[in-house]
Design an enzyme around this catalytic site. Structure first.
Site, PDB file in Angstrom:
ATOM      1  N   GLU A   1       0.729  -1.186  -0.047  1.00 43.35           N
ATOM      2  CA  GLU A   1       0.026  -0.016  -0.036  1.00 43.35           C
ATOM      3  C   GLU A   1       0.987   1.321  -0.054  1.00 43.35           C
ATOM      4  OE1 GLU A   1      -3.685  -0.623   2.783  1.00 43.35           O
ATOM      5  OE2 GLU A   1      -4.280   0.789   1.148  1.00 43.35           O
TER       6      GLU A   1
ATOM      7  N   ASP B   1       0.195  -8.504   2.805  1.00 44.05           N
ATOM      8  CA  ASP B   1      -1.174  -8.156   3.449  1.00 44.05           C
ATOM      9  C   ASP B   1      -2.151  -9.232   2.488  1.00 44.05           C
ATOM     10  OD1 ASP B   1      -3.672  -7.604   4.079  1.00 44.05           O
ATOM     11  OD2 ASP B   1      -3.330  -5.492   3.774  1.00 44.05           O
TER      12      ASP B   1
ATOM     13  N   ASP C   1      -1.490 -10.492   7.826  1.00 47.19           N
ATOM     14  CA  ASP C   1      -0.379 -10.225   7.275  1.00 47.19           C
ATOM     15  C   ASP C   1       0.641 -11.457   7.777  1.00 47.19           C
ATOM     16  OD1 ASP C   1      -0.402  -7.079   6.578  1.00 47.19           O
ATOM     17  OD2 ASP C   1      -1.234  -7.342   8.210  1.00 47.19           O
TER      18      ASP C   1
END
Length: 256
Positions: free
Chosen positions: A34, A146, A217
């Site tokens: 991200e 993730d 995760d």
DNA sequence: ATGGTTGCTTAGCAA
């Protein structure tokens, strides 16, 4: 070899934390998810000054993954490259120090039954195909990132309450299990059997403070590496203080 | 409490 993985939820906002994390843990590899930046904006210089090689795959506003390595990587693969027209930057694979490191940001899925849910299922199917066709369970390999799925009831605070959501629906749990059956071990579970050890807490409603999190995760490893995994942990200290990511970094150490 | 927060981008979306 120490490997870490962290969904930073914007590398621009988390740059100082990421640099401090590298200093504190001195990992050989750090996988990031991200990023929320294009490649030209990614702060590669800062990480290079800290002694890391940067391989990144970003896009504007959403997604984005990077792998930072002490040693120079080879066999860099950016994106799944499986013929599917997909603009989302969620996959990066590099070889470093004899280990294949795959960094993923699996789609969240938003709501069960939605278009994004279908995309999540399809993306997992593509990931599995990548492992089956381009990798071997006999090679030293880690799959980090993730995964937007909690594996079992130890990995979330209210299994019944989460049962019908995208992070714990039976279909997505079976989908992830189908990937790991290829030949991957959850390194954290090699060293910790207890529940209540989480890697993500919603920003809202004081979830972290209340201990309401999920473990989504992971650092998965093939048998050649899993057999040499001497430690695994979650650095929940990183979820504290000013401007934390909603995810904590996860780590695994291998004896070689 | 069909709520709440953060980030990117600029009012609405994604997580």
């Amino acid at each position: 070899m120490k490997i870490a993985s962290w969904n930073v939820n914007s590398i621009r906002v988390r740059l100082e934390r990421a640099l401090a994390f590298l200093e504190r843990h001195e990992p050989d590899v750090l996988c990031l998810q991200e990023l929320k930046v294009t490649d030209d904006i990614f702060p590669a210089q800062d990480f290079e000054s800290a002694g890391y090689n940067v391989t990144r795959h970003g896009q504007k506003t959403y997604n984005g993954v990077a792998v930072l390595t002490r040693k120079a990587p080879s066999e860099v693969q950016i994106g799944l490259n499986d013929g599917v027209d997909d603009p989302q930057a969620r996959f990066l694979s590099v070889d470093v120090e004899g280990v294949r490191v795959i960094c993923v940001y699996v789609p969240n899925g938003q709501a069960v039954g939605s278009d994004k849910w279908q995309y999540k299922l399809a993306w997992y199917s593509r990931l599995k195909r990548h492992l089956e066709t381009r990798c071997s369970p006999d090679q030293p390999l880690v799959l980090c990132g993730d995964f937007n799925v909690a594996i079992d009831e130890r990995d979330l605070y209210d299994p019944a309450g989460w049962e019908d959501t995208v992070l714990y629906h039976p279909e997505i749990r079976e989908t992830l299990a189908g990937v790991t059956r290829w030949g991957l071990k959850d390194t954290f579970r090699l060293h910790h059997q207890d529940g209540g050890r989480y890697s993500w807490w919603d920003y809202r409603a004081g979830a972290f403070h209340k201990g309401l999190g999920l473990r989504i995760d992971f650092i998965f490893a093939t048998e050649p590496l899993a057999g040499r995994c001497t430690d695994a942990s979650i650095d929940r200290e990183e979820r504290k203080g000013k401007q934390p990511s909603d995810h904590a970094p996860v780590l695994a150490t291998f004896d070689f």
